[in-house]
Design a protein around this motif. Structure first.
Motif, PDB file in Angstrom:
ATOM      1  N   GLN A  62       0.824  -1.210   0.000  1.00  0.00           N
ATOM      2  CA  GLN A  62       0.000   0.000   0.000  1.00  0.00           C
ATOM      3  C   GLN A  62       0.855   1.256   0.000  1.00  0.00           C
ATOM      4  O   GLN A  62       0.512   2.246  -0.648  1.00  0.00           O
ATOM      5  CB  GLN A  62      -0.954  -0.020   1.199  1.00  0.00           C
ATOM      6  N   ALA A  63       1.991   1.195   0.697  1.00  0.00           N
ATOM      7  CA  ALA A  63       2.905   2.339   0.688  1.00  0.00           C
ATOM      8  C   ALA A  63       3.451   2.603  -0.703  1.00  0.00           C
ATOM      9  O   ALA A  63       3.812   3.736  -1.039  1.00  0.00           O
ATOM     10  CB  ALA A  63       4.047   2.101   1.677  1.00  0.00           C
ATOM     11  N   ALA A  64       3.516   1.550  -1.526  1.00  0.00           N
ATOM     12  CA  ALA A  64       3.993   1.686  -2.911  1.00  0.00           C
ATOM     13  C   ALA A  64       2.859   1.989  -3.879  1.00  0.00           C
ATOM     14  O   ALA A  64       3.077   2.027  -5.094  1.00  0.00           O
ATOM     15  CB  ALA A  64       4.707   0.400  -3.327  1.00  0.00           C
ATOM     16  N   GLY A  65       1.657   2.176  -3.366  1.00  0.00           N
ATOM     17  CA  GLY A  65       0.527   2.536  -4.211  1.00  0.00           C
ATOM     18  C   GLY A  65      -0.200   1.362  -4.835  1.00  0.00           C
ATOM     19  O   GLY A  65      -0.945   1.544  -5.805  1.00  0.00           O
ATOM     20  N   VAL A  66      -0.012   0.173  -4.283  1.00  0.00           N
ATOM     21  CA  VAL A  66      -0.647  -1.029  -4.827  1.00  0.00           C
ATOM     22  C   VAL A  66      -1.894  -1.350  -4.006  1.00  0.00           C
ATOM     23  O   VAL A  66      -1.850  -1.396  -2.775  1.00  0.00           O
ATOM     24  CB  VAL A  66       0.327  -2.226  -4.791  1.00  0.00           C
ATOM     25  N   ASP A  67      -2.998  -1.589  -4.688  1.00  0.00           N
ATOM     26  CA  ASP A  67      -4.230  -2.006  -4.010  1.00  0.00           C
ATOM     27  C   ASP A  67      -4.127  -3.487  -3.669  1.00  0.00           C
ATOM     28  O   ASP A  67      -3.756  -4.311  -4.507  1.00  0.00           O
ATOM     29  CB  ASP A  67      -5.440  -1.777  -4.907  1.00  0.00           C
ATOM     30  N   VAL A  68      -4.486  -3.837  -2.435  1.00  0.00           N
ATOM     31  CA  VAL A  68      -4.334  -5.211  -1.955  1.00  0.00           C
ATOM     32  C   VAL A  68      -5.632  -5.689  -1.313  1.00  0.00           C
ATOM     33  O   VAL A  68      -6.277  -4.947  -0.562  1.00  0.00           O
ATOM     34  CB  VAL A  68      -3.196  -5.322  -0.907  1.00  0.00           C
ATOM     35  N   VAL A  69      -5.994  -6.937  -1.606  1.00  0.00           N
ATOM     36  CA  VAL A  69      -7.130  -7.589  -0.963  1.00  0.00           C
ATOM     37  C   VAL A  69      -6.641  -8.919  -0.403  1.00  0.00           C
ATOM     38  O   VAL A  69      -5.895  -9.648  -1.074  1.00  0.00           O
ATOM     39  CB  VAL A  69      -8.286  -7.836  -1.952  1.00  0.00           C
ATOM     40  N   VAL A  70      -7.051  -9.234   0.832  1.00  0.00           N
ATOM     41  CA  VAL A  70      -6.667 -10.505   1.457  1.00  0.00           C
ATOM     42  C   VAL A  70      -7.941 -11.217   1.919  1.00  0.00           C
ATOM     43  O   VAL A  70      -8.480 -10.916   2.978  1.00  0.00           O
ATOM     44  CB  VAL A  70      -5.714 -10.285   2.654  1.00  0.00           C
ATOM     45  N   PRO A  71      -8.438 -12.153   1.125  1.00  0.00           N
ATOM     46  CA  PRO A  71      -9.676 -12.850   1.509  1.00  0.00           C
ATOM     47  C   PRO A  71      -9.475 -13.752   2.724  1.00  0.00           C
ATOM     48  O   PRO A  71      -8.370 -14.215   3.005  1.00  0.00           O
ATOM     49  CB  PRO A  71     -10.012 -13.688   0.266  1.00  0.00           C
ATOM     50  N   GLU A  72     -10.569 -14.041   3.394  1.00  0.00           N
ATOM     51  CA  GLU A  72     -10.580 -14.969   4.524  1.00  0.00           C
ATOM     52  C   GLU A  72     -10.920 -16.367   4.012  1.00  0.00           C
ATOM     53  O   GLU A  72     -11.917 -16.555   3.311  1.00  0.00           O
ATOM     54  CB  GLU A  72     -11.638 -14.529   5.538  1.00  0.00           C
ATOM     55  N   LEU A  73     -10.097 -17.358   4.364  1.00  0.00           N
ATOM     56  CA  LEU A  73     -10.377 -18.742   4.001  1.00  0.00           C
ATOM     57  C   LEU A  73     -11.037 -19.462   5.186  1.00  0.00           C
ATOM     58  O   LEU A  73     -11.846 -18.879   5.873  1.00  0.00           O
ATOM     59  CB  LEU A  73      -9.093 -19.454   3.577  1.00  0.00           C
ATOM     60  N   HIS A  74     -10.697 -20.728   5.384  1.00  0.00           N
ATOM     61  CA  HIS A  74     -11.269 -21.540   6.474  1.00  0.00           C
ATOM     62  C   HIS A  74     -12.789 -21.646   6.336  1.00  0.00           C
ATOM     63  O   HIS A  74     -13.530 -21.509   7.297  1.00  0.00           O
ATOM     64  CB  HIS A  74     -10.918 -20.966   7.841  1.00  0.00           C
ATOM     65  N   ARG A  75     -13.245 -21.913   5.123  1.00  0.00           N
ATOM     66  CA  ARG A  75     -14.684 -21.982   4.866  1.00  0.00           C
ATOM     67  C   ARG A  75     -15.186 -23.424   4.774  1.00  0.00           C
ATOM     68  O   ARG A  75     -16.348 -23.656   4.463  1.00  0.00           O
ATOM     69  CB  ARG A  75     -15.023 -21.187   3.611  1.00  0.00           C
ATOM     70  N   GLY A  76     -14.294 -24.395   5.004  1.00  0.00           N
ATOM     71  CA  GLY A  76     -14.751 -25.770   5.120  1.00  0.00           C
ATOM     72  C   GLY A  76     -14.246 -26.737   4.087  1.00  0.00           C
ATOM     73  O   GLY A  76     -14.239 -27.944   4.309  1.00  0.00           O
ATOM     74  N   SER A  77     -13.812 -26.236   2.916  1.00  0.00           N
ATOM     75  CA  SER A  77     -13.297 -27.119   1.874  1.00  0.00           C
ATOM     76  C   SER A  77     -12.504 -26.300   0.871  1.00  0.00           C
ATOM     77  O   SER A  77     -12.653 -25.067   0.790  1.00  0.00           O
ATOM     78  CB  SER A  77     -14.431 -27.847   1.150  1.00  0.00           C
TER      79      SER A  77
END
Length: 233
Positions: A25-40
């Motif tokens: 983000q400091a370098a201007g990059v958009d980041v998304v981190v999804p949540e796993l552990h949904r069962g499979s």
């Protein structure tokens, strides 16, 4: 510049990528981190696919450990990065490829309901031995229980066969054998090797930040090779 999706592994949370997210983000990059552990694996893959589908441009997608099985099934990525991660082929799962090391298996604690967690002391040694002590303690405190069976999931698609890909071998890894990583890395287009343990996003986040920026720059520059990435083949 296109965005980045970071996919964590078993027992981990999106917060484990906090130092990498901060650097990108400091370098201007958009980041998304999804949540796993949904069962499979199937449901985890669908959750990440939904995130990718919402982005305006095809993102670079990085998967760590079990996250490699997840990103293998994705469509619409511009580049796949496997960080000490599984790269399954047809009818393969993380477990069938060799799965976790004896040290990681010894750290697993089975709960009465069938879920598992990691013993904190053993997890420190296996996952974060090369990380600063205070960061290792922070990372261990974030670990969560895991539904059984995800590691045996088989991806429905194998996008590394059609999408540009990079593998990062973590040569000091105590969780996934580096030789197994090198075998899987041969399936990817570009390979680099770091002298880190399993969790470079904790111990050396700047390596990931620099790699991601290099790959994003290369993918936006026609005909330009990826700079600053030492290959091992």
């Amino acid at each position: 510049m296109a965005g980045v999706v970071l996919v964590h592994g078993l027992y981990h949370r999106p917060e484990h990528f906090a130092l990498v997210v901060e650097g990108l983000q400091a370098a201007g990059v958009d980041v998304v981190v999804p949540e796993l552990h949904r069962g499979s694996l199937r449901v985890d893959t669908a959750a990440v696919q939904a995130v990718v589908d919402e982005l305006a441009e095809p993102p670079l997608v990085l998967g760590h450990s079990y996250g490699g099985s997840v990103i293998t099934g994705l469509r619409g990525a511009r580049h796949l990065v496997y960080l000490a991660a599984f790269v399954p082929d047809l009818q393969e799962s993380a477990a069938s490829l060799g799965g976790s090391s004896p040290g990681l298996q010894a750290a697993v604690v089975r709960e009465p309901d069938g879920s598992t967690r990691l013993h904190s002391g053993r997890a420190t040694d296996v996952l974060y031995a090369d990380c600063p002590q205070h960061l290792a303690a922070w990372a261990v405190a974030l670990l969560r229980t895991q539904t059984s069976g995800c590691g045996r999931g088989v991806p429905e698609h194998h996008r590394w066969k059609h999408t540009p890909s990079t593998y990062v071998v973590c040569a000091q890894d105590r969780a996934i054998d580096p030789d197994l990583q090198r075998m899987m890395a041969a399936r990817c287009d570009t390979v680099c090797e770091w002298q880190t343990g399993h969790s470079s996003f904790i111990g050396r986040p700047e390596l990931i930040v620099d790699l991601v920026q290099d790959l994003l720059y290369a993918s936006n520059t026609s005909g330009r090779a990826v700079g600053g990435i030492p290959t091992i083949r």
